[in-house]
Scaffold this active site. Structure first.
Site, PDB file in Angstrom:
ATOM      1  N   GLU A  36       0.815  -1.220   0.000  1.00  0.00           N
ATOM      2  CA  GLU A  36       0.000   0.000   0.000  1.00  0.00           C
ATOM      3  C   GLU A  36       0.848   1.270   0.000  1.00  0.00           C
ATOM      4  OE1 GLU A  36      -3.683  -0.508   2.574  1.00  0.00           O
ATOM      5  OE2 GLU A  36      -2.427  -2.146   3.290  1.00  0.00           O
ATOM      6  N   SER A 217      -6.448  -2.042   1.526  1.00  0.00           N
ATOM      7  CA  SER A 217      -6.680  -1.453   0.210  1.00  0.00           C
ATOM      8  C   SER A 217      -7.173  -2.486  -0.803  1.00  0.00           C
ATOM      9  CB  SER A 217      -5.409  -0.760  -0.324  1.00  0.00           C
ATOM     10  OG  SER A 217      -5.067   0.329   0.498  1.00  0.00           O
ATOM     11  N   SER A 358     -11.301  10.206   0.141  1.00  0.00           N
ATOM     12  CA  SER A 358     -11.503   8.964   0.881  1.00  0.00           C
ATOM     13  C   SER A 358     -12.748   9.050   1.750  1.00  0.00           C
ATOM     14  CB  SER A 358     -10.286   8.659   1.754  1.00  0.00           C
ATOM     15  OG  SER A 358      -9.129   8.443   0.972  1.00  0.00           O
TER      16      SER A 358
END
Length: 390
Positions: A36, A217, A358
């Site tokens: 990530e 993720s 996000s």
């Protein structure tokens, strides 16, 4: 808006003193050794843009995939994901940095070949926007504890539990929280006990989701609708982690809730929930590509269109989940809401994606707390919290 969703900065106290004559110095730590890496860099870009430079001095520090710490460019656009390009911290990004582990010193020093180490400056708080193993799993948190440095987010144990989906589910179930059925394929078991592992998966019923136990993720995740596809799915997960978790597919809406730690010993606070709606014609589920490279086929709804009683149940379960693992600072709690209105906890993420797009900051924005205010609140929570055992 209920008391629990009141903006956390309604009465923002003065910034905690660092030393006379200077602002507190915040080291934004990003990159890292996990898969990530690029998501961490993108998160750092958002934080670097949003943090109030009139209140804090900011030092960006990148970690390469090999684990080298370097002085990173204070250029948010360099660390963003643009046109499918994934940002990367490399050894060429800047001079090497070391963190002093002498108790109370809290300094970053720059190492230049052939030069006496230079003082980059005392650090008052580290904002470790690291995702995945070797960053979000308690390893870096342990380092910062050794260095006696204030830092944003969960401590060592909560970070480790939140990262390992197996132990996370054990802890949540032990606290009476609803979690879905699952089985674990421990390192080596797929090679030595494949038939038993397959039988355990089959007993869950199809579909199932095969995941690395300690990754985020949506990396390495496969939906399996036919048992014949299980071996390939397990191998894909094992590319990211030798430990694999297989979860029963749960029919329901994917709902998320953002949690902030409480101020001055107060209770944790939950945002209004958000919902992820995936275009299943383009993506089977909310995978890595859907999250970061093809957002046009994903609808992120904040707040989620839920009846009031379910909104409150989601928020209550989110805070209970946060408290169950002993989280601090921030977390995102993901749940499923089934057609018969059961709420099942899927997981907790102790360092969620934090770009302006996000879900975590978007849910707080929908609850009345803007992105810059949220960044400031997290830094203040870290400065307020004592170092060491607490």
């Amino acid at each position: 808006m209920s008391e629990q969703t009141s903006p956390a900065t309604a009465q923002v106290p003065a910034v905690a003193p660092a030393e006379a004559g200077r602002r507190p110095r915040v080291a934004v730590l990003f990159g890292g050794r996990s898969g990530e890496h690029a998501i961490s860099a993108a998160t750092a870009a958002g934080v670097l843009r949003a943090i109030d430079r009139s209140r804090y001095d900011v030092v960006p520090v990148g970690i390469t995939r090999e684990g080298r710490w370097v002085v990173a460019a204070d250029e948010p656009e360099r660390w963003e994901i643009t046109d499918g390009r994934l940002p990367e911290v490399t050894a060429e990004s800047g001079a090497e940095v070391v963190l002093s582990l002498t108790a109370g010193e809290r300094t970053l020093r720059v190492l230049e070949p052939g030069q006496v180490p230079g003082l980059l400056g005392e650090v008052d708080v580290v904002f470790p926007v690291l995702h995945g193993p070797f960053g979000e799993d308690g390893t870096v948190q342990g380092l910062l504890e050794l260095a006696d440095v204030h830092y944003v987010g969960a401590g060592v144990l909560a970070s480790a539990v939140g990262m390992d989906k197996h132990f996370m589910k054990l802890v949540l179930a032990g606290q009476g929280l609803p979690v879905g059925p699952y089985t674990v394929i421990r390192p080596g078991e797929w090679d030595t006990r494949r038939e038993a592992c397959t039988a355990a998966v089959e007993a869950l019923g199809l579909p199932v989701f095969v995941k690395p136990a300690r990754a985020g993720s949506s990396l390495g995740i496969t939906r399996v609708d036919d048992l014949a596809d299980l071996p390939a799915a397990v191998e894909e997960a094992r590319r990211h982690d030798p430990k694999v978790i297989v979860e029963q597919g749960i029919e329901g809406r994917e709902i998320e809730c953002a949690v902030l730690g409480g101020r001055h010993g107060g209770p944790a606070r939950a945002s209004l929930p958000g919902e992820i709606v995936v275009d299943h014609g383009s993506h089977v589920f909310y995978d890595f590509e859907a999250k970061y490279l093809d957002e046009s086929h994903v609808d992120l709804r904040c707040p989620a269109d839920l009846p009031d009683h379910l909104v409150e149940e989601v928020r209550e379960l989110a805070v209970r989940t946060f408290d169950a693992v002993g989280a601090e600072g921030l977390s995102r709690v993901d749940v499923f809401v089934t057609p018969d209105e059961r709420v099942v906890v899927n997981e907790i993420n102790t360092m969620p994606g934090f770009t302006p797009l996000s879900m975590y900051p978007r849910m707080w924005a929908a609850s009345g707390l803007s992105y810059p205010e949220l960044v400031d609140e997290l830094v203040q929570l870290a400065l307020e919290r004592p170092t060491g055992l607490r």
